[in-house]
Design a protein around this motif. Structure first.
Motif, PDB file in Angstrom:
ATOM      1  N   ALA A   1       5.358  -3.145  -9.028  1.00  0.00           N
ATOM      2  CA  ALA A   1       4.799  -3.840  -7.861  1.00  0.00           C
ATOM      3  C   ALA A   1       3.351  -3.402  -7.659  1.00  0.00           C
ATOM      4  CB  ALA A   1       5.621  -3.532  -6.621  1.00  0.00           C
ATOM      5  N   PRO A   2       2.454  -4.357  -7.420  1.00  0.00           N
ATOM      6  CA  PRO A   2       1.037  -4.004  -7.290  1.00  0.00           C
ATOM      7  C   PRO A   2       0.763  -3.078  -6.109  1.00  0.00           C
ATOM      8  CG  PRO A   2       1.329  -6.396  -7.384  1.00  0.00           C
ATOM      9  CD  PRO A   2       2.689  -5.792  -7.261  1.00  0.00           C
ATOM     10  N   LEU A   3      -0.143  -2.140  -6.345  1.00  0.00           N
ATOM     11  CA  LEU A   3      -0.684  -1.265  -5.301  1.00  0.00           C
ATOM     12  C   LEU A   3      -2.208  -1.375  -5.367  1.00  0.00           C
ATOM     13  CD1 LEU A   3       1.405   2.034  -5.713  1.00  0.00           C
ATOM     14  CD2 LEU A   3       1.428   0.491  -3.744  1.00  0.00           C
ATOM     15  N   PRO A   4      -2.912  -0.915  -4.341  1.00  0.00           N
ATOM     16  CA  PRO A   4      -4.380  -0.920  -4.422  1.00  0.00           C
ATOM     17  C   PRO A   4      -4.871  -0.102  -5.619  1.00  0.00           C
ATOM     18  CG  PRO A   4      -3.647  -0.463  -2.190  1.00  0.00           C
ATOM     19  CD  PRO A   4      -2.419  -0.444  -3.044  1.00  0.00           C
ATOM     20  N   ASP A   5      -6.125  -0.299  -5.985  1.00  0.00           N
ATOM     21  CA  ASP A   5      -6.794   0.427  -7.074  1.00  0.00           C
ATOM     22  C   ASP A   5      -6.122   0.175  -8.421  1.00  0.00           C
ATOM     23  OD1 ASP A   5      -8.491   1.541  -5.141  1.00  0.00           O
ATOM     24  OD2 ASP A   5      -7.009   3.103  -4.711  1.00  0.00           O
TER      25      ASP A   5
ATOM     26  N   LEU B   1       0.859  -1.189   0.000  1.00  0.00           N
ATOM     27  CA  LEU B   1       0.000   0.000   0.000  1.00  0.00           C
ATOM     28  C   LEU B   1       0.892   1.235   0.000  1.00  0.00           C
ATOM     29  CD1 LEU B   1      -1.632   0.389   3.562  1.00  0.00           C
ATOM     30  CD2 LEU B   1       0.368  -0.973   3.096  1.00  0.00           C
ATOM     31  N   PRO B   2       0.397   2.362  -0.518  1.00  0.00           N
ATOM     32  CA  PRO B   2       1.254   3.546  -0.541  1.00  0.00           C
ATOM     33  C   PRO B   2       1.615   3.991   0.875  1.00  0.00           C
ATOM     34  CG  PRO B   2      -0.903   4.001  -1.551  1.00  0.00           C
ATOM     35  CD  PRO B   2      -0.943   2.600  -1.058  1.00  0.00           C
ATOM     36  N   GLN B   3       2.797   4.584   0.998  1.00  0.00           N
ATOM     37  CA  GLN B   3       3.247   4.985   2.341  1.00  0.00           C
ATOM     38  C   GLN B   3       2.311   6.017   2.964  1.00  0.00           C
ATOM     39  OE1 GLN B   3       7.509   5.499   2.890  1.00  0.00           O
ATOM     40  NE2 GLN B   3       7.143   7.207   4.272  1.00  0.00           N
ATOM     41  N   TRP B   4       1.723   6.892   2.130  1.00  0.00           N
ATOM     42  CA  TRP B   4       0.808   7.882   2.716  1.00  0.00           C
ATOM     43  C   TRP B   4      -0.359   7.184   3.391  1.00  0.00           C
ATOM     44  CZ3 TRP B   4      -4.243   7.827   1.324  1.00  0.00           C
ATOM     45  CH2 TRP B   4      -4.587   7.323   0.062  1.00  0.00           C
TER      46      TRP B   4
END
Ligand SMILES: Cc1cc2nc3c(=O)[nH]c(=O)nc-3n(C[C@H](O)[C@H](O)[C@H](O)COP(=O)(O)OP(=O)(O)OC[C@H]3O[C@@H](n4cnc5c(N)ncnc54)[C@H](O)[C@@H]3O)c2cc1C
Length: 424
Positions: free
Chosen positions: A217-221, A107-110
């Motif tokens: 690398a996969p992230l959400p959305d 998931l993104p760090q934010w």
């Protein structure tokens, strides 16, 4: 549990990045209320470090935070290492690592920071944004800290400071420590975007070729964290346009990657650096303030969270009078060893990727043998940071059992020169 220092905290956390936020969560869980300041006026919205390793997911479970992370993140169960034209060099199946979480949570760090901030808000701890620590002086009566919030200046005396201010740490400077080591050759872009290239589900892809590499690398959305090396001659300060970045990805992958919806892009250099001394018993360095490792290892953010968990339980036991102050010495010893191991393993991964690039650049095709199954399993556990045990640690022999016993580290299947698990 009664909360220590409710009215006037004696622990100051410098920085509300992942290390500082998680240290605050863990201190509160163990009954100590810190003060936490952040010089930014507001949170950032950058993807940065995205992968949470299985060992860190176990920490988050102990912290009561696993659910929001699993809900917000996507699972990466496999890493494919590919050559030009997407020819598979090897595929590593994380589910074979076993354990409670046989996958990376991405998931993104934010978003990671948002989850931690929301947790702190529920626990009633305010993060003081727009407040910068300007100096820290070691005095007989404690640490004299000068803070600035806009035009307002404040001086406070603290018993302990957790230096979680990232690479440019005021705490580290006040201890006259420096991040010794090296900066790797090359310049890189890190980005968050969509791509049209079809990728197997729950799979990260690292494509190497004669001109460099690209990590998807996969992230959400349905987004991707993208990491790619720039051309050697490209040293300009401006960010690339989406079209320029897209063309670079296509060139590196040797196929059309189809970049779109570029959300964030940043220049990046990679380092292998660590301080000599993580603490002086009053000041403790956490995360990027203490160590910088190649992001190809995917460990920097994870090591930051492990540092935070470790100092939190030790400090809380000492502050509650349940352990002698000498327990705090074990932070520098144990996390120092673990953080150096992180650097070594990330360096192995880094060297493996760069070695493959150099082989292709020489016009050769790399020969990656299937490898011994036991060695492959050990290397996988390193990559997932599951290979550090605290069984031999002085701190694990204390009278009250620690609330957690962490474990870090990582490398590619072919990188086996450091495959033995590390016991601290
Ligand atoms: C552009 C960029 C891209 C990255 N990409 C990747 C990646 O692809 N993969 C990966 O694994 N890692 C990546 N990283 C590294 C990853 O973000 C770090 O390892 C992680 O953020 C470490 O967390 P931290 O809390 O130690 O430090 P930080 O996240 O740097 O947080 C430190 C915080 O302290 C605050 N602060 C600093 N000084 C003071 C002060 N004096 N007073 C008050 N507040 C202060 C800062 O504003 C900041 O919010 C990237 C980092 C950057 C900057």
């Amino acid at each position: 549990m009664a909360m220590s220092n409710l009215d006037s905290p004696t622990v100051l956390i410098v920085g509300a990045g992942p290390a500082g936020l998680f240290a605050a969560c863990e201190l509160l869980r163990h009954g100590v209320k810190p003060r936490i300041v952040e010089r930014r006026a507001a949170p950032h919205q950058e993807a940065r470090g995205t992968v949470l390793q299985p060992a860190v997911l176990e920490h988050l479970e102990r912290a009561g935070l696993i659910e929001p992370f699993l809900r917000s993140g996507v699972r990466i169960k496999r890493l494919q290492l590919l050559g030009p034209g997407l020819r598979e060099i090897l595929s590593d199946d994380f589910t074979e690592a076993g354990g409670a979480y046989p996958f990376q949570c991405s998931l993104p760090q934010w978003r990671t920071e948002t989850i931690l901030r929301e947790h702190l808000q529920r626990l009633g701890l305010e993060i003081e944004f727009g407040t910068e620590v300007k100096s820290i002086e070691d005095r007989l009566d404690g640490l004299r800290v000068t803070l600035e919030a806009g035009a307002r200046s404040e001086t406070v005396t603290m018993a302990y400071v957790l230096g979680a201010g990232g690479g440019h740490s005021v705490t580290r400077h006040s201890m006259q420590e420096h991040l010794g080591g090296e900066t790797y050759d090359g310049r890189y872009w890190v980005a968050d975007a969509k791509v049209s290239l079809l990728c197997p589900s729950e799979c990260a892809r690292l494509v190497v070729g004669p001109a460099g590499f690209v990590l998807l690398a996969p992230l959400p959305d349905d987004r991707r964290l993208i990491f790619v090396n720039r051309d050697e001659t490209d040293t300009r300060p401006e960010l690339p346009s989406a079209a320029e970045l897209g063309a670079l990805l296509d060139a590196r992958a040797g196929v059309e990657v189809g970049l779109s919806d570029l959300g964030w892009v940043s220049p990046f250099r990679m380092h292998k650096r660590v301080v000599e001394r993580l603490s002086d018993r009053r000041r403790f360095l956490l995360g990027d303030a203490a160590h910088l490792s190649s992001p190809l290892g995917g460990e920097g953010l994870n090591a930051a969270l492990m540092d935070a968990a470790d100092i939190a339980w030790k400090l809380s036991l000492v502050m509650r009078g349940a352990a002698k102050p000498s327990l705090l010495d074990s932070y520098a010893i144990e996390r120092g060893l673990a953080d150096r191991h992180v650097l070594e393993v990330s360096d192995e991964v880094h060297a493996t990727v760069m070695g493959l690039v150099a082989t292709y650049a020489d016009g050769r095709v790399p020969d990656v043998p299937a490898g011994d199954p036991a060695e492959n399993a050990a290397a996988r556990r390193k990559r997932l940071m599951l290979d550090v045990s605290y069984a031999g640690a002085r701190s694990s022999a204390k009278p009250a059992p620690p609330p957690e016993s962490p474990r870090p580290a990582n490398a590619f299947r072919s990188a086996t020169n450091c495959a033995a698990p590390i016991t601290i």
